[in-house]
Design an enzyme around this catalytic site. Structure first.
Site, PDB file in Angstrom:
ATOM      1  N   ASP A 105     -10.277  -5.952  -6.752  1.00 50.65           N
ATOM      2  CA  ASP A 105     -10.119  -7.411  -6.714  1.00 50.65           C
ATOM      3  C   ASP A 105     -11.125  -8.141  -7.591  1.00 50.65           C
ATOM      4  OD1 ASP A 105      -8.083  -6.989  -4.876  1.00 50.65           O
ATOM      5  OD2 ASP A 105      -9.454  -7.112  -3.173  1.00 50.65           O
ATOM      6  N   GLU A 106     -11.517  -7.529  -8.678  1.00 54.09           N
ATOM      7  CA  GLU A 106     -12.492  -8.142  -9.589  1.00 54.09           C
ATOM      8  C   GLU A 106     -11.845  -9.235 -10.443  1.00 54.09           C
ATOM      9  OE1 GLU A 106     -11.823  -4.892  -9.522  1.00 54.09           O
ATOM     10  OE2 GLU A 106     -13.644  -3.743  -9.106  1.00 54.09           O
TER      11      GLU A 106
ATOM     12  N   SER B  38     -15.392 -15.486 -16.865  1.00 58.92           N
ATOM     13  CA  SER B  38     -14.322 -16.253 -16.224  1.00 58.92           C
ATOM     14  C   SER B  38     -14.947 -17.287 -15.307  1.00 58.92           C
ATOM     15  CB  SER B  38     -13.422 -15.293 -15.450  1.00 58.92           C
ATOM     16  OG  SER B  38     -12.437 -16.006 -14.748  1.00 58.92           O
TER      17      SER B  38
ATOM     18  N   GLN C  11      -7.485  -1.049  -8.319  1.00 56.96           N
ATOM     19  CA  GLN C  11      -8.653  -0.796  -7.458  1.00 56.96           C
ATOM     20  C   GLN C  11      -9.935  -0.891  -8.304  1.00 56.96           C
ATOM     21  OE1 GLN C  11      -5.799   1.778  -6.987  1.00 56.96           O
ATOM     22  NE2 GLN C  11      -5.118  -0.014  -5.880  1.00 56.96           N
TER      23      GLN C  11
ATOM     24  N   LYS D 289      -5.868 -11.173 -13.968  1.00 54.99           N
ATOM     25  CA  LYS D 289      -6.088 -12.374 -14.771  1.00 54.99           C
ATOM     26  C   LYS D 289      -6.456 -12.001 -16.205  1.00 54.99           C
ATOM     27  CE  LYS D 289      -9.202 -15.949 -16.011  1.00 54.99           C
ATOM     28  NZ  LYS D 289      -9.993 -17.135 -15.821  1.00 54.99           N
TER      29      LYS D 289
ATOM     30  N   LYS E 285      -8.797  -8.220 -12.405  1.00 54.12           N
ATOM     31  CA  LYS E 285      -8.194  -7.429 -13.491  1.00 54.12           C
ATOM     32  C   LYS E 285      -6.904  -8.076 -14.006  1.00 54.12           C
ATOM     33  CE  LYS E 285      -8.175  -3.983 -10.577  1.00 54.12           C
ATOM     34  NZ  LYS E 285      -9.040  -4.459  -9.498  1.00 54.12           N
TER      35      LYS E 285
ATOM     36  N   ASN F 206      -0.742  -0.867  -3.360  1.00 54.15           N
ATOM     37  CA  ASN F 206      -2.009  -1.223  -2.699  1.00 54.15           C
ATOM     38  C   ASN F 206      -2.731  -2.280  -3.539  1.00 54.15           C
ATOM     39  OD1 ASN F 206      -2.342   0.752  -4.682  1.00 54.15           O
ATOM     40  ND2 ASN F 206      -3.995   1.828  -3.644  1.00 54.15           N
ATOM     41  N   ALA F 207      -2.419  -2.319  -4.826  1.00 52.05           N
ATOM     42  CA  ALA F 207      -3.016  -3.318  -5.720  1.00 52.05           C
ATOM     43  C   ALA F 207      -2.355  -4.682  -5.518  1.00 52.05           C
ATOM     44  CB  ALA F 207      -2.832  -2.872  -7.172  1.00 52.05           C
ATOM     45  N   GLY F 208      -3.127  -5.721  -5.771  1.00 51.46           N
ATOM     46  CA  GLY F 208      -2.593  -7.086  -5.807  1.00 51.46           C
ATOM     47  C   GLY F 208      -3.314  -7.778  -6.943  1.00 51.46           C
ATOM     48  N   HIS F 209      -2.635  -7.954  -8.056  1.00 48.97           N
ATOM     49  CA  HIS F 209      -3.261  -8.528  -9.249  1.00 48.97           C
ATOM     50  C   HIS F 209      -2.741  -9.948  -9.442  1.00 48.97           C
ATOM     51  CE1 HIS F 209      -4.202  -4.267 -11.020  1.00 48.97           C
ATOM     52  NE2 HIS F 209      -4.724  -4.485  -9.836  1.00 48.97           N
TER      53      HIS F 209
ATOM     54  N   VAL G  91      -2.951  -8.628  -0.963  1.00 47.96           N
ATOM     55  CA  VAL G  91      -1.872  -7.797  -0.415  1.00 47.96           C
ATOM     56  C   VAL G  91      -1.789  -7.931   1.095  1.00 47.96           C
ATOM     57  CG1 VAL G  91      -1.104  -5.402  -0.088  1.00 47.96           C
ATOM     58  CG2 VAL G  91      -1.968  -6.138  -2.299  1.00 47.96           C
ATOM     59  N   THR G  92      -2.934  -7.851   1.764  1.00 43.05           N
ATOM     60  CA  THR G  92      -2.911  -7.791   3.226  1.00 43.05           C
ATOM     61  C   THR G  92      -3.405  -9.087   3.874  1.00 43.05           C
ATOM     62  OG1 THR G  92      -5.134  -6.875   3.176  1.00 43.05           O
ATOM     63  CG2 THR G  92      -3.326  -5.293   3.231  1.00 43.05           C
TER      64      THR G  92
HETATM   65  P1  GDP Z   1      -7.463  -7.932  -9.184  1.00 45.68           P
HETATM   66  O1  GDP Z   1      -6.903  -7.121  -8.085  1.00 45.68           O
HETATM   67  O2  GDP Z   1      -8.641  -7.278  -9.826  1.00 45.68           O
HETATM   68  O3  GDP Z   1      -6.438  -8.341 -10.207  1.00 45.68           O
HETATM   69  O4  GDP Z   1      -8.018  -9.266  -8.511  1.00 45.68           O
HETATM   70  P2  GDP Z   1      -7.266 -10.144  -7.370  1.00 45.68           P
HETATM   71  O5  GDP Z   1      -6.158 -10.886  -7.990  1.00 45.68           O
HETATM   72  O6  GDP Z   1      -6.961  -9.311  -6.180  1.00 45.68           O
HETATM   73  O7  GDP Z   1      -8.454 -11.076  -6.908  1.00 45.68           O
HETATM   74  C1  GDP Z   1      -9.058 -11.974  -7.762  1.00 45.68           C
HETATM   75  C2  GDP Z   1      -8.912 -13.375  -7.151  1.00 45.68           C
HETATM   76  O8  GDP Z   1      -9.827 -14.249  -7.761  1.00 45.68           O
HETATM   77  C3  GDP Z   1      -7.550 -13.984  -7.407  1.00 45.68           C
HETATM   78  O9  GDP Z   1      -7.224 -14.825  -6.341  1.00 45.68           O
HETATM   79  C4  GDP Z   1      -7.749 -14.779  -8.685  1.00 45.68           C
HETATM   80  O10 GDP Z   1      -6.837 -15.864  -8.806  1.00 45.68           O
HETATM   81  C5  GDP Z   1      -9.149 -15.277  -8.493  1.00 45.68           C
HETATM   82  N1  GDP Z   1      -9.936 -15.443  -9.724  1.00 45.68           N
HETATM   83  C6  GDP Z   1      -9.919 -14.684 -10.848  1.00 45.68           C
HETATM   84  N2  GDP Z   1     -10.883 -15.079 -11.686  1.00 45.68           N
HETATM   85  C7  GDP Z   1     -11.524 -16.117 -11.092  1.00 45.68           C
HETATM   86  C8  GDP Z   1     -12.645 -16.924 -11.465  1.00 45.68           C
HETATM   87  O11 GDP Z   1     -13.260 -16.770 -12.517  1.00 45.68           O
HETATM   88  N3  GDP Z   1     -13.018 -17.886 -10.570  1.00 45.68           N
HETATM   89  C9  GDP Z   1     -12.386 -18.075  -9.390  1.00 45.68           C
HETATM   90  N4  GDP Z   1     -12.834 -19.024  -8.576  1.00 45.68           N
HETATM   91  N5  GDP Z   1     -11.334 -17.328  -8.997  1.00 45.68           N
HETATM   92  C10 GDP Z   1     -10.921 -16.349  -9.848  1.00 45.68           C
HETATM   93  P1  IMO Z   2      -6.694  -4.077  -6.621  1.00 42.54           P
HETATM   94  O1  IMO Z   2      -5.998  -3.323  -7.719  1.00 42.54           O
HETATM   95  C1  IMO Z   2      -9.282  -3.873  -3.127  1.00 42.54           C
HETATM   96  C2  IMO Z   2      -8.838  -0.383  -0.521  1.00 42.54           C
HETATM   97  C3  IMO Z   2      -8.277  -0.580   0.858  1.00 42.54           C
HETATM   98  C4  IMO Z   2      -8.972   0.543   1.602  1.00 42.54           C
HETATM   99  C5  IMO Z   2      -9.015   1.662   0.569  1.00 42.54           C
HETATM  100  C6  IMO Z   2      -7.902   2.681   0.721  1.00 42.54           C
HETATM  101  O2  IMO Z   2      -5.983  -5.298  -6.191  1.00 42.54           O
HETATM  102  O3  IMO Z   2      -8.130  -4.294  -6.968  1.00 42.54           O
HETATM  103  P2  IMO Z   2      -5.293   2.628   0.205  1.00 42.54           P
HETATM  104  O4  IMO Z   2      -4.206   1.747   0.727  1.00 42.54           O
HETATM  105  O5  IMO Z   2      -5.445   2.625  -1.269  1.00 42.54           O
HETATM  106  O6  IMO Z   2      -5.204   4.040   0.745  1.00 42.54           O
HETATM  107  O7  IMO Z   2      -6.649   2.014   0.834  1.00 42.54           O
HETATM  108  O8  IMO Z   2      -8.913   1.038  -0.691  1.00 42.54           O
HETATM  109  N1  IMO Z   2      -7.988  -0.892  -1.628  1.00 42.54           N
HETATM  110  C7  IMO Z   2      -8.276  -1.983  -2.337  1.00 42.54           C
HETATM  111  N2  IMO Z   2      -9.268  -2.889  -2.212  1.00 42.54           N
HETATM  112  N3  IMO Z   2      -8.399  -3.993  -4.133  1.00 42.54           N
HETATM  113  C8  IMO Z   2      -7.407  -3.090  -4.290  1.00 42.54           C
HETATM  114  O9  IMO Z   2      -6.590  -3.088  -5.367  1.00 42.54           O
HETATM  115  C9  IMO Z   2      -7.284  -2.052  -3.342  1.00 42.54           C
HETATM  116  N4  IMO Z   2      -6.436  -1.021  -3.181  1.00 42.54           N
HETATM  117  C10 IMO Z   2      -6.878  -0.313  -2.140  1.00 42.54           C
HETATM  118  O10 IMO Z   2      -8.612  -1.844   1.359  1.00 42.54           O
HETATM  119  O11 IMO Z   2     -10.308   0.175   1.869  1.00 42.54           O
HETATM  120 MG    MG Z   3      -6.421  -7.293  -6.037  1.00 40.14          MG
END
Ligand code: GDP
Ligand code: IMO
Ligand code: MG
Length: 431
Positions: A13-14, A420, A226, A18, A16, A38-41, A302-303
């Site tokens: 959830d860094e 960002s 992840q 975006k 990626k 499991n990912a949510g981008h 995701v969750t």
């Molecule tokens: P990913 O799984 O690595 O693609 O990241 P996620 O989408 O799960 O989580 C990143 C969250 O931070 C999302 O809700 C984005 O909309 C938000 N986001 C991304 N970059 C920034 C930023 O620079 N500032 C803020 N406030 N939110 C951001």
């Molecule tokens: P993105 O791509 C954050 C975590 C779960 C759990 C562990 C194992 O959006 O960054 P799994 O369902 O893969 O067997 O769960 O990994 N996890 C994540 N945490 N971002 C994710 O994906 C994740 N995908 C799995 O919360 O701790």
């Molecule tokens: Mg994510």
């Protein structure tokens, strides 16, 4: 041409999604190499938010970009169909821009039951998975029982499916898990319908496709899911996911030889978060942790689970940079720290025997709920106390903020190339 990689350096959830969306117009191919739903981008532009799970984050980019779901991915046909339908409704002509590896493995409804049963059996020691059947699907892959996308064109596919399902049901019964067979039957017929839908896509030997593209001077961006600290080998095992999230995973997950890898973009938040169980040395249990969660909207895409929040951990970050050979850093969510007078950064750990280390240790705690068994040692840095979300050039950022960036670069030894300052595509500073 060489293939670049973009991957997470922390616990996922860094941001990626975006940044892949921001960089995609510079590439001919965007390819996911591991993980699954499991990912949510999250991508945000024109006032709309999109969350992608299995489909690469290059689908919205203008230009003729092909998106690839690589062999290292595990695909749930039902969730894929839902995701694809949403994209088509948004005007994305997915059928013409997506290729799916025949070697990607299929997540079955019983994989999800096995995931849930495995978690229930572990009680307090559970991993806190996303419940999407990821672990059991990769287990079947490794134990050579898996079903692959390429199997769905076989006339015998339904029998192969039933054999696998029966094996899963036997395991579930050995685990003492109760199975609602009426519900399972319903889910299976839905699953088989979704398989039919999948047959309408370009099922491809993507390793040939990607390598030929590189030979033809096309550019490729490999999208990780992840993060490094969730890697099956190098993460905080057993509280990890079941795939190689690190740079090497792009080689095995797409069939790209190591010598063909170019840049490795390592992405991290200006602080840390983690969803699910497992050690998290810099986790904050106080008001500051709550504040970061609330300002950063740190809830799982995701969750919907609350993400645990804490200060930036340079011990873990340096380790991740080393494992991945990151050539460029991308710092996300910098704006979330705008209102903090002081910002802490963990530079070393004190181990239980009193010694201090800057190297990420073998095990920082196997306790699913308790604090990590290392004590973070912090440096305190003055905050910038300025709203930076409207900044679009590095020069627009306050000197205190630039000092924070410089400090991280010095500590980690890799330049920060992208910053960002908000969730929108436009809120991105390329240096
Ligand atoms: P990913 O799984 O690595 O693609 O990241 P996620 O989408 O799960 O989580 C990143 C969250 O931070 C999302 O809700 C984005 O909309 C938000 N986001 C991304 N970059 C920034 C930023 O620079 N500032 C803020 N406030 N939110 C951001
Ligand atoms: P993105 O791509 C954050 C975590 C779960 C759990 C562990 C194992 O959006 O960054 P799994 O369902 O893969 O067997 O769960 O990994 N996890 C994540 N945490 N971002 C994710 O994906 C994740 N995908 C799995 O919360 O701790
Ligand atoms: Mg994510």
């Amino acid at each position: 041409m060489k293939a670049d990689i973009l991957l997470g350096l922390q616990w996922g959830d860094e941001g990626k999604g975006k940044i892949v969306d921001v960089l995609a117009p510079d590439y001919d191919i965007v390819a996911r190499f591991q993980g699954g739903p499991n990912a949510g981008h999250t991508l945000e532009f024109d006032g709309h938010k999109h969350v992608l799970r299995s489909i690469p984050s290059g689908v919205f980019a203008k230009g003729s970009i092909t998106n690839v779901i690589g062999n290292g991915v595990v695909l749930d046909p039902v969730l894929f169909r839902g995701e694809a339908a949403d994209l088509e409704a948004d005007g994305v002509d997915l059928h013409s821009i997506l290729r799916i590896s025949k070697k990607a493995h299929l997540i079955m409804p019983t994989h999800r039951l096995l995931d849930a049963a495995g978690e229930a059996a572990m009680g307090k020691g559970k991993i806190g998975t996303t419940g999407k059947g990821i672990g059991p699907t990769y287990s079947d892959k490794i134990s050579r029982h898996g079903l692959r996308v390429g199997d769905i064109i076989s006339e015998d596919f339904e029998n192969i499916f039933k054999e696998a399902r029966d094996r899963h049901v036997r395991v579930l019964s050995e685990m003492g898990a109760s199975v609602d067979f009426a519900d399972l039957k319903q889910k299976e017929s839905e699953w088989l319908e979704a398989i039919d839908y999948l047959r309408g896509f370009e099922l491809t030997d993507t390793e040939h496709f990607v390598n030929k593209a590189l030979n033809d001077d096309c550019s490729v961006l490999c999208e990780g899911a992840q993060g490094t600290m969730l890697d099956i080998d190098f993460g905080s095992y057993p509280f990890v996911t079941s795939s190689n999230t690190v740079a090497a995973g792009a080689c095995t997950g797409l069939g790209i030889a190591p010598g063909r890898i170019g840049r490795v973009y390592g992405i991290f938040k200006a602080y840390c978060t983690r969803v699910g169980s497992g050690p998290f040395p810099t986790e904050l249990f106080d008001a500051t942790g709550k504040e970061i969660r609330s300002i950063g909207h740190e809830y799982g895409a995701v969750t919907g689970r609350e993400r645990r929040c804490g200060w930036l951990d340079l011990v873990a970050l340096r380790y991740a940079v080393m494992i991945n050979g990151a050539t460029n850093l991308i710092m996300m969510k910098s704006d979330v720290l705008d209102s903090f007078e002081e910002i802490k950064v963990c530079t070393a750990y004190r181990l239980p025997d009193g010694s201090v280390t800057e190297d990420f240790p073998y095990c920082v705690g196997r306790d699913a709920e308790g604090p990590a068994d290392v004590e973070p040692i912090y440096e305190t840095i003055p905050g910038w106390l300025t709203d930076i979300s409207a900044a679009r050039r590095y020069e627009d950022l306050p000197a205190t903020f630039r000092n924070y960036v410089k400090y991280i670069e010095e500590q980690v030894g890799v330049p920060v190339s992208i910053i960002s300052v908000g969730p929108d595509r436009e809120q991105t500073i390329l240096r």
